[in-house]
Design a protein around this motif. Structure first.
Motif, PDB file in Angstrom:
ATOM      1  N   SER A   1      -3.628  16.687  14.710  1.00 56.91           N
ATOM      2  CA  SER A   1      -2.902  15.417  14.735  1.00 56.91           C
ATOM      3  C   SER A   1      -1.596  15.587  13.971  1.00 56.91           C
ATOM      4  O   SER A   1      -1.599  15.933  12.794  1.00 56.91           O
ATOM      5  N   ILE A   2      -0.474  15.327  14.645  1.00 60.41           N
ATOM      6  CA  ILE A   2       0.845  15.530  14.052  1.00 60.41           C
ATOM      7  C   ILE A   2       1.447  14.185  13.664  1.00 60.41           C
ATOM      8  O   ILE A   2       1.651  13.321  14.515  1.00 60.41           O
ATOM      9  N   THR A   3       1.746  14.028  12.387  1.00 60.38           N
ATOM     10  CA  THR A   3       2.269  12.758  11.907  1.00 60.38           C
ATOM     11  C   THR A   3       3.722  12.573  12.326  1.00 60.38           C
ATOM     12  O   THR A   3       4.478  13.525  12.449  1.00 60.38           O
ATOM     13  N   GLY A   4       4.089  11.310  12.508  1.00 57.43           N
ATOM     14  CA  GLY A   4       5.453  10.995  12.880  1.00 57.43           C
ATOM     15  C   GLY A   4       6.349  10.769  11.684  1.00 57.43           C
ATOM     16  O   GLY A   4       7.549  11.020  11.734  1.00 57.43           O
ATOM     17  N   GLN A   5       5.788  10.278  10.573  1.00 48.30           N
ATOM     18  CA  GLN A   5       6.585   9.922   9.404  1.00 48.30           C
ATOM     19  C   GLN A   5       6.555  11.021   8.355  1.00 48.30           C
ATOM     20  O   GLN A   5       5.594  11.785   8.269  1.00 48.30           O
ATOM     21  N   PRO A   6       7.592  11.096   7.504  1.00 47.43           N
ATOM     22  CA  PRO A   6       7.676  12.211   6.552  1.00 47.43           C
ATOM     23  C   PRO A   6       6.578  12.217   5.509  1.00 47.43           C
ATOM     24  O   PRO A   6       6.167  13.278   5.050  1.00 47.43           O
ATOM     25  N   ASN A   7       6.087  11.027   5.121  1.00 54.33           N
ATOM     26  CA  ASN A   7       5.057  11.010   4.077  1.00 54.33           C
ATOM     27  C   ASN A   7       3.886  10.112   4.455  1.00 54.33           C
ATOM     28  O   ASN A   7       3.253   9.523   3.581  1.00 54.33           O
ATOM     29  N   ALA A   8       3.595  10.019   5.752  1.00 49.33           N
ATOM     30  CA  ALA A   8       2.409   9.268   6.158  1.00 49.33           C
ATOM     31  C   ALA A   8       1.155   9.887   5.550  1.00 49.33           C
ATOM     32  O   ALA A   8       0.227   9.176   5.151  1.00 49.33           O
ATOM     33  N   MET A   9       1.124  11.204   5.448  1.00 44.30           N
ATOM     34  CA  MET A   9      -0.036  11.879   4.855  1.00 44.30           C
ATOM     35  C   MET A   9      -0.155  11.566   3.371  1.00 44.30           C
ATOM     36  O   MET A   9      -1.243  11.264   2.861  1.00 44.30           O
ATOM     37  N   GLY A  10       0.969  11.602   2.649  1.00 48.15           N
ATOM     38  CA  GLY A  10       0.926  11.283   1.231  1.00 48.15           C
ATOM     39  C   GLY A  10       0.480   9.855   0.980  1.00 48.15           C
ATOM     40  O   GLY A  10      -0.264   9.572   0.039  1.00 48.15           O
ATOM     41  N   GLY A  11       0.926   8.947   1.830  1.00 46.82           N
ATOM     42  CA  GLY A  11       0.491   7.562   1.705  1.00 46.82           C
ATOM     43  C   GLY A  11      -1.000   7.415   1.904  1.00 46.82           C
ATOM     44  O   GLY A  11      -1.653   6.591   1.233  1.00 46.82           O
ATOM     45  N   ARG A  12      -1.554   8.192   2.820  1.00 46.17           N
ATOM     46  CA  ARG A  12      -3.003   8.156   3.038  1.00 46.17           C
ATOM     47  C   ARG A  12      -3.750   8.708   1.822  1.00 46.17           C
ATOM     48  O   ARG A  12      -4.832   8.233   1.469  1.00 46.17           O
ATOM     49  N   GLU A  13      -3.169   9.706   1.166  1.00 40.16           N
ATOM     50  CA  GLU A  13      -3.821  10.310  -0.004  1.00 40.16           C
ATOM     51  C   GLU A  13      -3.997   9.296  -1.138  1.00 40.16           C
ATOM     52  O   GLU A  13      -4.982   9.342  -1.870  1.00 40.16           O
ATOM     53  N   VAL A  14      -3.029   8.406  -1.292  1.00 41.23           N
ATOM     54  CA  VAL A  14      -3.084   7.476  -2.428  1.00 41.23           C
ATOM     55  C   VAL A  14      -3.584   6.091  -2.021  1.00 41.23           C
ATOM     56  O   VAL A  14      -3.551   5.156  -2.818  1.00 41.23           O
ATOM     57  N   GLY A  15      -4.042   5.938  -0.779  1.00 40.87           N
ATOM     58  CA  GLY A  15      -4.608   4.660  -0.365  1.00 40.87           C
ATOM     59  C   GLY A  15      -3.591   3.659   0.127  1.00 40.87           C
ATOM     60  O   GLY A  15      -3.762   2.450  -0.074  1.00 40.87           O
ATOM     61  N   GLY A  16      -2.520   4.140   0.764  1.00 38.97           N
ATOM     62  CA  GLY A  16      -1.436   3.261   1.159  1.00 38.97           C
ATOM     63  C   GLY A  16      -1.706   2.381   2.360  1.00 38.97           C
ATOM     64  O   GLY A  16      -0.804   1.680   2.802  1.00 38.97           O
ATOM     65  N   LEU A  17      -2.903   2.404   2.911  1.00 42.81           N
ATOM     66  CA  LEU A  17      -3.269   1.514   4.008  1.00 42.81           C
ATOM     67  C   LEU A  17      -4.299   0.504   3.505  1.00 42.81           C
ATOM     68  O   LEU A  17      -5.063   0.774   2.578  1.00 42.81           O
ATOM     69  N   SER A  18      -4.342  -0.645   4.150  1.00 40.53           N
ATOM     70  CA  SER A  18      -5.105  -1.783   3.618  1.00 40.53           C
ATOM     71  C   SER A  18      -6.614  -1.594   3.660  1.00 40.53           C
ATOM     72  O   SER A  18      -7.339  -2.315   2.980  1.00 40.53           O
ATOM     73  N   ASN A  19      -7.100  -0.650   4.449  1.00 36.94           N
ATOM     74  CA  ASN A  19      -8.539  -0.424   4.532  1.00 36.94           C
ATOM     75  C   ASN A  19      -8.981   0.789   3.705  1.00 36.94           C
ATOM     76  O   ASN A  19     -10.115   1.238   3.818  1.00 36.94           O
ATOM     77  N   MET A  20      -8.081   1.311   2.879  1.00 39.41           N
ATOM     78  CA  MET A  20      -8.402   2.439   2.001  1.00 39.41           C
ATOM     79  C   MET A  20      -8.409   1.964   0.557  1.00 39.41           C
ATOM     80  O   MET A  20      -7.884   0.907   0.230  1.00 39.41           O
ATOM     81  N   LEU A  21      -8.942   2.801  -0.320  1.00 38.17           N
ATOM     82  CA  LEU A  21      -8.879   2.506  -1.743  1.00 38.17           C
ATOM     83  C   LEU A  21      -7.808   3.396  -2.380  1.00 38.17           C
ATOM     84  O   LEU A  21      -6.650   3.017  -2.467  1.00 38.17           O
ATOM     85  N   ALA A  22      -8.136   4.577  -2.784  1.00 39.93           N
ATOM     86  CA  ALA A  22      -7.181   5.557  -3.312  1.00 39.93           C
ATOM     87  C   ALA A  22      -7.889   6.890  -3.319  1.00 39.93           C
ATOM     88  O   ALA A  22      -9.123   6.963  -3.361  1.00 39.93           O
ATOM     89  N   ALA A  23      -7.131   7.982  -3.261  1.00 33.88           N
ATOM     90  CA  ALA A  23      -7.684   9.331  -3.379  1.00 33.88           C
ATOM     91  C   ALA A  23      -8.791   9.585  -2.359  1.00 33.88           C
ATOM     92  O   ALA A  23      -9.802  10.214  -2.672  1.00 33.88           O
ATOM     93  N   HIS A  24      -8.599   9.100  -1.129  1.00 35.99           N
ATOM     94  CA  HIS A  24      -9.575   9.249  -0.047  1.00 35.99           C
ATOM     95  C   HIS A  24     -10.909   8.584  -0.371  1.00 35.99           C
ATOM     96  O   HIS A  24     -11.949   8.983   0.166  1.00 35.99           O
ATOM     97  N   MET A  25     -10.884   7.579  -1.224  1.00 31.65           N
ATOM     98  CA  MET A  25     -12.093   6.808  -1.493  1.00 31.65           C
ATOM     99  C   MET A  25     -12.061   5.511  -0.686  1.00 31.65           C
ATOM    100  O   MET A  25     -10.994   5.042  -0.280  1.00 31.65           O
ATOM    101  N   ASP A  26     -13.244   4.972  -0.444  1.00 24.90           N
ATOM    102  CA  ASP A  26     -13.390   3.838   0.481  1.00 24.90           C
ATOM    103  C   ASP A  26     -13.538   2.530  -0.283  1.00 24.90           C
ATOM    104  O   ASP A  26     -14.320   2.431  -1.235  1.00 24.90           O
ATOM    105  N   ILE A  27     -12.852   1.538   0.177  1.00 25.50           N
ATOM    106  CA  ILE A  27     -12.851   0.254  -0.500  1.00 25.50           C
ATOM    107  C   ILE A  27     -14.189  -0.470  -0.378  1.00 25.50           C
ATOM    108  O   ILE A  27     -14.535  -1.313  -1.199  1.00 25.50           O
ATOM    109  N   ASP A  28     -14.961  -0.135   0.651  1.00 24.96           N
ATOM    110  CA  ASP A  28     -16.259  -0.787   0.834  1.00 24.96           C
ATOM    111  C   ASP A  28     -17.412   0.031   0.268  1.00 24.96           C
ATOM    112  O   ASP A  28     -18.579  -0.249   0.513  1.00 24.96           O
TER     113      ASP A  28
END
Length: 923
Positions: free
Chosen positions: A342-369
């Motif tokens: 899977s090839i990302t379109g944005q320069p730091n979409a991956m970094g944002g995922r690492e720190v929980g930058g999406l609303s259904n994530m927590l941080a550090a690849h941990m789950d909010i639920d």
């Protein structure tokens, strides 16, 4: 409030010339960039090149990266905080933001606040924003425009692997036997990776390349097979592949048994997808499918390289899992040259995922639920109010604002009015929202007019932190210049507001190194090998070590349980039982279906030389020379049926457009499927009167990921009955005054002035008469009416200051011809004046469009060289220089060679898609 002092520079103040290494801010490739600084600390920048030692690009840069320095226009930057229309100090702006946020929380609760960020943010910015929202304000309503880019792949990864992990790296592209580009025009969207692919195929001609795309794009120039499937039918193709593998001895039964679960259910769901069924669903010949499927089954190493054509769908998650299923079933994962990539379109979409930058994530690849994960993060942050449930995703967030449920939206480093689908809804949301805060670099974009509070942020060349690319590689983005005006880094702005809200202890950051260290430590907290993202070894870096950090790919060897950089090499995954999960897929049609009222499928996408809504690339006129305007790609048979000619304006409408007409110039193209249209999405209301392409897509999104469908809208198309077409060229203020008198206008900035394409229902003469009252003062002007043409040339001291060129048919005049006359210090000659009045450019400018933007080599010059026998890309480079700098035009050069090769004896096995159902021969 607690103020944050400036960052401490890590470089010597005495250096007069030094090389600074940073990272490109465009796509997810994450190319290293070398910039020469001349003068004192953070002085003049020059000589930008790709970093030869960076493992993402090894010195290569695409056209956008090559011309990064040309985008740094200080005149187009925000410089001062603005609060309710009035300039303000940072202290005042920060206190007001903090007070308003606190008041909204007190009255309506934390879920009345939303933050919408961007893949342009650095990991440190993302981390602090996520920490404030989820840990201290207490809401998970933080999402980013990465939701439009990668969220479907994220969910597919988590369903299959137990964690959001991309299992491949770039070297795999050079060591595979079969590379499948699916939903990706990498030649334009990730050109540096595409050049690595081209080189790999030259080194190994036996390597097969298959392009799966409704359109015949430049990526097909090296394809052995192009499958022009019906838009949205990718799931059916991969379900058919899974069925084929099962009945044609293509399964790795030992791997399935030892390392996976759910195979029987997935295979049962795919049992009806025979070659014939898939061929009908995808509208392609069985012969093409059989060729692809047999290659996948027989060749030992296969990569499925997928991007937005898969993700941006109402079934994007299922499409991703359908691809992953085939790699799991064949065991083509966890080995060199293998895997779903899977090839990302944005320069730091991956970094944002690492720190929980999406609303259904927590941080550090941990789950909010996950209660255990929440406990880990809450204890680590000492968070008083950690969010306990997922927040609103992007589309939901703006819908909530439109409905009055969301009282505050803080928008950072993105332009959602232009980039989000369903523009009418986004405008309603921002109009209804009680408080709109925008942190931005650009002084002008579609979103700023809705802002109550505007905060000037730093951009590339000033930002200092880290980004993570598509192969999980962390790189430093280093500050090259001091912040412009009063601009502050996003992490500083967030920290200042957090401190003013009473959270001083948790947000007392003085340097991004402190944030990076904290992020790395959190990834290691209670990890013990349960998550691949473990950066604990980097948590103790000193300031000097952080400043000198070299590119690092995770999992780090010291943390990875197999002790290897090769993910899944041990056949174990990050699920509770260590087994990868097959997902049973039932292909479904896109939600936005055509009808008698809206009979065309609309596909949107990126261009080679532009980026997102052009707030950066639009500052570099050189990047507009290849394509200076949006267009509508339409099959010639559709165009003929509707009476649409080349260059004619076409009006597009959709059910959701809410009286917003989109008008684009037509480009009949036999590489387009009948019944399907394509339009680039970069242009917006900032650039033109009727180019708001996002208004045509209704915001339908994947129920699992929330990623909007941006590849399959339903629209109507009809000729815009213009009586006059033309252009106005001159000083920006003069052109801005004139263009608004026209029904249709579209800007193209140049180095010297502004060129605006115009059209109207008035005749050319009537339109010119309407414009006469707006001519610049103290100028002399001449006009000529001849046939259907009508021209005005205004001069001052015999030098060109403005020209208006109108015609009854579309005007396609070379802008650089006008630019050369406008920028000349000499008076216009009689021949030049006659050329202007007669709309007849000098011969030198009649050589077609610019193909090579770096050296401004034109299409007809290239065609002439090919006709004379220069019939290879390398030979063209030696003769004309085209393709010898950034290489972004190489695929177009190859296409021109193929088109000019009458014998077609050496043409690659690419489908002829002049017909709706293309046919190709098998090897």
């Amino acid at each position: 409030m607690t103020s944050i002092p400036p960052m401490t520079p890590a470089k010597s103040q005495s250096a007069t010339e030094q090389l600074v290494q940073t990272t490109c801010p465009y796509c997810g490739v994450g190319c290293g960039v070398d910039v020469l600084q001349t003068g004192s600390m953070k002085g003049r920048l020059s000589d930008l090149k790709g970093s030869p030692e960076h493992p993402a690009n090894f010195g290569r840069l695409c056209i956008k990266g090559t011309h990064l320095l040309e985008t740094l226009d200080p005149a187009k930057r925000l410089t001062t905080p603005v609060v309710f229309g009035q300039p303000a100090s940072w202290e005042s702006a920060t206190d007001i933001v903090a007070a308003r946020l606190s008041s909204i929380i007190e009255q309506h609760g934390p879920d009345a606040i939303g933050l919408y960020g961007s893949g342009q943010l650095l990991t440190e910015d993302y981390y602090v924003a996520n920490k404030l929202m989820k840990g201290f304000i207490g809401t998970a309503n933080i999402d980013t425009n990465s939701r439009l880019c990668m969220s479907s792949a994220v969910v597919a990864h988590k369903r299959a692997f137990g964690e959001d992990i991309v299992p491949c790296d770039y070297e795999d592209l050079e060591h595979t036997d079969l590379l499948i580009l699916v939903g990706s025009n990498a030649a334009w969207t990730h050109p540096v990776l595409y050049q690595r692919i081209e080189r790999a195929k030259l080194r190994n001609p036996a390597m097969k390349v298959v392009v799966i795309d409704p359109r015949h794009t430049d990526s097909s120039t090296i394809a052995d097979l192009h499958i022009a499937l019906r838009a949205g039918s990718d799931s059916a193709l991969y379900c058919g592949l899974l069925h084929y593998l099962a009945v044609n001895n293509g399964l790795d039964n030992a791997f399935i048994e030892a390392s996976t679960e759910g195979f029987d259910r997935a295979l049962d769901a795919a049992k009806d997808w025979t070659l014939a069924t898939v061929a009908e669903a995808c509208d392609v010949p069985e012969k093409q499918l059989r060729t692809l499927y047999s290659w996948f089954a027989q060749l030992p190493r296969v990569i499925s390289f997928f991007s937005m054509g898969i993700n941006q769908s109402t079934t994007g998650v299922d499409k991703g899992n359908a691809i992953i299923n085939c790699h799991l079933a064949s065991g083509k994962i966890g080995r060199e040259g293998c895997g779903p990539f899977s090839i990302t379109g944005q320069p730091n979409a991956m970094g944002g995922r690492e720190v929980g930058g999406l609303s259904n994530m927590l941080a550090a690849h941990m789950d909010i639920d996950n209660p255990q994960h929440r406990e880990t993060v809450s204890a680590f942050w000492q968070a008083p109010n950690l969010a306990s449930q997922p927040g609103l995703k992007a589309v939901e967030m703006f819908q909530a604002a439109a409905d009055g449920k969301l009282k505050c939206l803080w928008i950072m480093a993105t332009n959602p009015v232009a980039s989000m689908p369903n523009r009418a809804l986004i405008e309603k949301a921002l109009s209804n929202c009680e408080l709109v805060i925008v942190s931005e670099t650009a002084a002008t974009n579609d979103t700023l007019k809705f802002a109550d509070i505007v905060l000037p942020a730093t951009g590339w060349s000033e930002k200092n932190g880290t980004v993570t690319n598509s192969e999980r590689r962390i790189s430093r983005q280093r500050g090259l210049l001091d912040p412009h005006g009063m601009a502050r880094h996003d992490w500083q702005i967030i920290s200042m507001v957090a401190c003013a809200m009473g959270f001083e202890k948790a947000f007392a950051y003085q340097h991004p190194q402190q944030i990076f260290s904290e992020h790395c430590a959190l990834t290691a907290a209670d990890n013990n090998g349960s998550r691949a993202l473990d950066l604990g070894a980097l948590a103790g870096l000193s300031l000097t070590q952080y400043d000198n950090l070299r590119p690092q790919q995770w999992p780090l060897a010291e943390a990875h349980r197999s002790g290897s950089e090769r993910l899944f090499a041990d056949g174990r995954f990050y699920t509770p039982n260590g087994k990868a999960r097959f997902i049973a897929i039932t292909p479904r049609a896109p939600e936005q279906q055509t009808s008698s009222q809206y009979p065309f499928v609309l596909n949107t996408g990126r261009l080679r030389d532009q980026w997102h809504t052009m707030t950066r690339t639009g500052n570099a006129p050189r990047l507009l020379k290849h394509t200076d305007r949006p267009w509508l790609s339409i099959h010639p048979r559709d165009a003929q049926r509707l009476g649409i000619t080349d260059g004619a304006l076409v009006t597009l409408k959709a059910a959701c457009s809410d009286n917003i007409d989109v008008i684009l110039p037509a480009r009949p193209d036999s590489k387009q499927r009948c019944g399907e249209l394509f339009a680039p999405f970069h242009w917006s209301a900032t650039w033109g009167s009727h180019c708001k392409v996002g208004a045509l897509l209704n915001g339908a999104n994947d129920a699992l990921s929330g990623q909007p469908e941006l590849k399959h809208g339903a629209v109507s198309a009809e000729v815009f009955n213009a009586a006059a077409y033309g252009l106005i060229y001159g000083h920006t203020n003069d052109v801005d005054r004139l263009k608004t008198a026209c029904l249709y206008w579209l800007d193209t900035p140049t180095d010297e002035a502004l060129c605006t394409q115009v059209a109207d229902t008035l005749t050319p003469m009537a339109l010119l008469n309407k414009l006469l009252a707006q001519l610049p003062q103290d100028s002399q002007w001449s006009t000529l009416q001849s046939g259907g043409q009508c021209t005005l040339v205004a001069t001052r001291k015999e030098r060109l200051v403005l020209t208006i060129m109108l015609s009854a048919t579309p005007v396609a005049l070379p802008v650089d011809w006008l630019e050369s006359l406008y920028s000349s210090d000499s008076a216009l000659t009689e021949a030049q004046m006659n050329g202007l009045l007669n709309q007849q450019p000098d011969d030198a400018y009649m050589l077609g469009k610019i193909v090579c933007s770096c050296f401004e080599v034109r299409e007809n010059t290239i065609k002439h060289a090919i006709a004379e026998g220069t019939n290879s890309v390398n030979a063209l480079g030696k003769k004309l220089q085209c393709g010898t700098n950034c290489g972004s035009c190489k695929t177009e050069l190859a296409s021109l060679i193929a088109a000019c090769d009458q014998a077609e004896a050496s043409a690659p096995q690419v489908v002829n898609i002049a017909d709706t159902k293309p046919v190709t021969e098998e090897n």
